[in-house]
Enzyme design. Structure first.
Site, PDB file in Angstrom:
ATOM      1  N   ARG A 124       0.855  -1.189   0.000  1.00 51.31           N
ATOM      2  CA  ARG A 124       0.000   0.000   0.000  1.00 51.31           C
ATOM      3  C   ARG A 124       0.892   1.241   0.000  1.00 51.31           C
ATOM      4  O   ARG A 124       1.737   1.398   0.882  1.00 51.31           O
ATOM      5  CB  ARG A 124      -0.900  -0.003   1.241  1.00 51.31           C
TER       6      ARG A 124
ATOM      7  N   HIS B 211      -2.976  10.952   0.867  1.00 45.09           N
ATOM      8  CA  HIS B 211      -2.407  10.720   2.199  1.00 45.09           C
ATOM      9  C   HIS B 211      -1.823  12.053   2.678  1.00 45.09           C
ATOM     10  O   HIS B 211      -0.635  12.181   2.933  1.00 45.09           O
ATOM     11  CB  HIS B 211      -1.371   9.595   2.146  1.00 45.09           C
TER      12      HIS B 211
ATOM     13  N   GLU C  83      -7.293   8.352   6.493  1.00 40.71           N
ATOM     14  CA  GLU C  83      -7.579   9.002   7.768  1.00 40.71           C
ATOM     15  C   GLU C  83      -8.090  10.437   7.634  1.00 40.71           C
ATOM     16  O   GLU C  83      -7.397  11.399   8.015  1.00 40.71           O
ATOM     17  CB  GLU C  83      -6.336   8.981   8.661  1.00 40.71           C
TER      18      GLU C  83
ATOM     19  N   ASN D 127      -7.440   1.862  10.021  1.00 35.66           N
ATOM     20  CA  ASN D 127      -6.109   1.993  10.602  1.00 35.66           C
ATOM     21  C   ASN D 127      -6.289   1.948  12.111  1.00 35.66           C
ATOM     22  O   ASN D 127      -7.049   2.743  12.671  1.00 35.66           O
ATOM     23  CB  ASN D 127      -5.459   3.324  10.219  1.00 35.66           C
TER      24      ASN D 127
ATOM     25  N   TYR E 297      -4.386   1.953  15.897  1.00 29.33           N
ATOM     26  CA  TYR E 297      -3.193   2.097  16.733  1.00 29.33           C
ATOM     27  C   TYR E 297      -3.495   1.995  18.232  1.00 29.33           C
ATOM     28  O   TYR E 297      -2.739   1.387  18.960  1.00 29.33           O
ATOM     29  CB  TYR E 297      -2.483   3.426  16.428  1.00 29.33           C
TER      30      TYR E 297
ATOM     31  N   GLU F 168      -3.602  -0.201   8.239  1.00 28.15           N
ATOM     32  CA  GLU F 168      -2.405   0.207   8.984  1.00 28.15           C
ATOM     33  C   GLU F 168      -2.482  -0.322  10.398  1.00 28.15           C
ATOM     34  O   GLU F 168      -3.541  -0.262  11.034  1.00 28.15           O
ATOM     35  CB  GLU F 168      -2.283   1.737   9.097  1.00 28.15           C
TER      36      GLU F 168
HETATM   37  C1  FCB Z   1      -1.174   7.123  10.808  1.00 30.28           C
HETATM   38  C2  FCB Z   1      -0.803   7.662   9.445  1.00 30.28           C
HETATM   39  C3  FCB Z   1       0.506   7.164   8.925  1.00 30.28           C
HETATM   40  C4  FCB Z   1       1.552   7.052  10.011  1.00 30.28           C
HETATM   41  C5  FCB Z   1       1.005   6.312  11.215  1.00 30.28           C
HETATM   42  C6  FCB Z   1       1.995   6.135  12.328  1.00 30.28           C
HETATM   43  O1  FCB Z   1      -2.034   8.000  11.442  1.00 30.28           O
HETATM   44  O2  FCB Z   1      -1.799   7.330   8.512  1.00 30.28           O
HETATM   45  O3  FCB Z   1       0.905   7.999   7.880  1.00 30.28           O
HETATM   46  O4  FCB Z   1       2.059   8.275  10.312  1.00 30.28           O
HETATM   47  O5  FCB Z   1      -0.119   6.968  11.701  1.00 30.28           O
END
Ligand code: FCB
Length: 445
Positions: free
Chosen positions: A80, A124, A169, A295, A297, A355
């Site tokens: 990607r 992006h 995002e 995505n 985290y 992600e």
């Molecule tokens: C996300 C982004 C990516 C990267 C990660 C750590 O929010 O999409 O570009 O910076 O975090």
């Protein structure tokens, strides 16, 4: 639960790796590329840690064959990446820069030669500066300019690229960029930010039929950053704050994409800052997609805070020492929870985790090895969380690790490393980390 292996996932499951143009390419003034908002933002002191800029980054613009070899060495089936709008349309609209398009032509061919499926993200965050000067995402014309950009790119690459992600995002490119001011273009205006969210979503919806016309077998989606939102305590006030916070963080994007319009509770909170919506916009935004990119985290723990604009909420720190180098809590069970929740509430098209990854303060040992066991454990725990979600009925199509290379981590510059491959930013030497070798072994099965 025992540790997952590749064979716990269906053979068609996509295993991939993610990057983005601005974070790795460098060559920001080469072959006709003009500035994006991130180049401008980074040039002003105080915006990026250590005054770092994306001017050179990983020099991927020149070193891409080596980088694709590294992706191949990992054994991923999908890559990607994003295309740089200001490289292809330096003014944002109008004249196409052939040299810019030719770069992605070579890159896509390079992926095909290595048997890696290209997953292309159109936006992006690197908006051409001339479009920002004309009003940026708060201006409706920017959505129309995006559709022309999507048209140019898909005409050129659509014979080989079948997976299209319109936006990465939207929360970051709009709320962080136009309201919180931490990201480019660094504005602090809630009404502008909310109007920007609408135009980003609109541009996604308007681009879908164009992508499908140019690429009849296209698989289209977008990638949202989503978070499980947990109340900080058992109090009713915190519970309600978590619901409100979830409204802007998650439902503001999920609801209109799934045909429900904007959530009433968020509209009530933001009042006059609500975006102007033209007849037909919501129908366009709810256009059919083939997958939903998520995505993931971290989760957010939220307390009631009457002064916490705009949702009267405040994010509090988790009581744990299991955090990444960003201070983000490692919370894989949140991924299972999130995937199940989105499935239960929205019954979306298949979900692809576009992600997931972690930054840690990596060290190069005397023998040249980077023993980032923590990153490998992080990824493995999140893969376990995927398996749990699938067992819980989630229709899951793939998983992409962020990121192939250490790179320009936005406002944090080069201080936060997310790569499975280490980059020495002085020499541009690439070194596979322990986590990269672990992932390659995992994929071998
Ligand atoms: C996300 C982004 C990516 C990267 C990660 C750590 O929010 O999409 O570009 O910076 O975090």
């Amino acid at each position: 639960m025992s540790r997952s292996t590749r064979s716990d996932f269906p053979p068609v499951f996509r295993w991939g790796i993610s990057t983005s143009a601005l974070q790795i390419e460098g060559a920001t003034a080469e072959d006709g590329r003009r500035p994006s908002i991130w180049d401008t933002f980074a040039a002003k002191p105080g915006h990026i840690r250590n005054g770092d800029t994306p001017a050179v980054a990983c020099d991927h613009y020149h070193r891409w064959p080596e980088d694709l070899d590294l992706a191949k060495a990992l054994g991923v089936g999908a890559y990607r990446f994003s295309v740089s709008w200001p490289r292809i349309l330096p003014n944002g609209t109008g004249a196409v820069n052939e040299a810019g398009l030719a770069f992605y032509d070579r890159l896509v061919d390079g992926l095909m030669e290595r048997g890696i499926e290209p997953w292309l993200t159109l936006f992006h965050w690197d908006l051409p500066q001339p479009l920002e000067d004309a009003g940026g995402w708060p201006r409706r014309d920017t959505a129309l300019a995006f559709v022309d950009f999507a048209d140019v790119v898909s005409r050129r690459l659509g014979d080989r690229v079948k997976h299209w992600i319109t936006h990465n995002e939207p929360w970051c490119s709009t709320i962080k960029g136009y309201y919180e001011g931490e990201f480019a273009p660094g504005k602090r205006d809630l009404a502008a930010a909310m109007q920007a969210t609408h135009h980003v979503l609109l541009s996604h919806g308007l681009a879908l039929p164009v992508l499908r016309a140019n690429v009849p077998d296209a698989q289209c989606g977008l990638a949202l950053s989503l978070h499980p939102i947990h109340p900080a305590s058992g109090s009713e006030a915190d519970r309600l704050a978590a619901v409100r916070h979830d409204g802007l963080r998650n439902r503001w994007f999920l609801d209109p994409l799934h045909g429900r319009g904007y959530p009433e509770d968020v509209l009530a909170e933001i009042g006059a800052a609500a975006p102007k919506v033209v007849d037909g916009d919501l129908a366009a935004i709810a256009g059919r997609t083939d997958f939903l990119g998520i995505n993931y985290y971290f989760r957010e723990i939220v307390a009631d805070d009457p002064a916490g604009a705009p949702m009267r909420s405040r994010v509090v720190e988790a009581e744990t020492t299991d955090v990444t180098g960003f201070g983000w809590e490692v919370y894989p069970e949140g991924l299972t929870e999130l995937l199940k929740r989105v499935t239960a509430d929205y019954r979306p098209s298949p979900i692809v985790v576009t992600e997931n990854g972690a930054t840690y303060p990596d060290q190069i040992d005397a023998d040249g090895e980077i023993r980032d066991e923590a990153r490998a454990v992080y990824i493995h725990r999140h893969i376990d969380a995927l398996r749990a979600a699938m067992e819980g009925g989630v229709d899951l199509g793939g998983y992409f690790v962020w990121s192939l290379l250490d790179n320009f981590e936005w406002a944090e510059g080069y201080s936060k490393r997310f790569g499975l491959v280490h980059v020495d930013f002085d020499t541009q030497a690439r070194t596979m980390k322990h986590s990269g070798r672990w992932f390659a072994d995992f994929l071998k099965g």
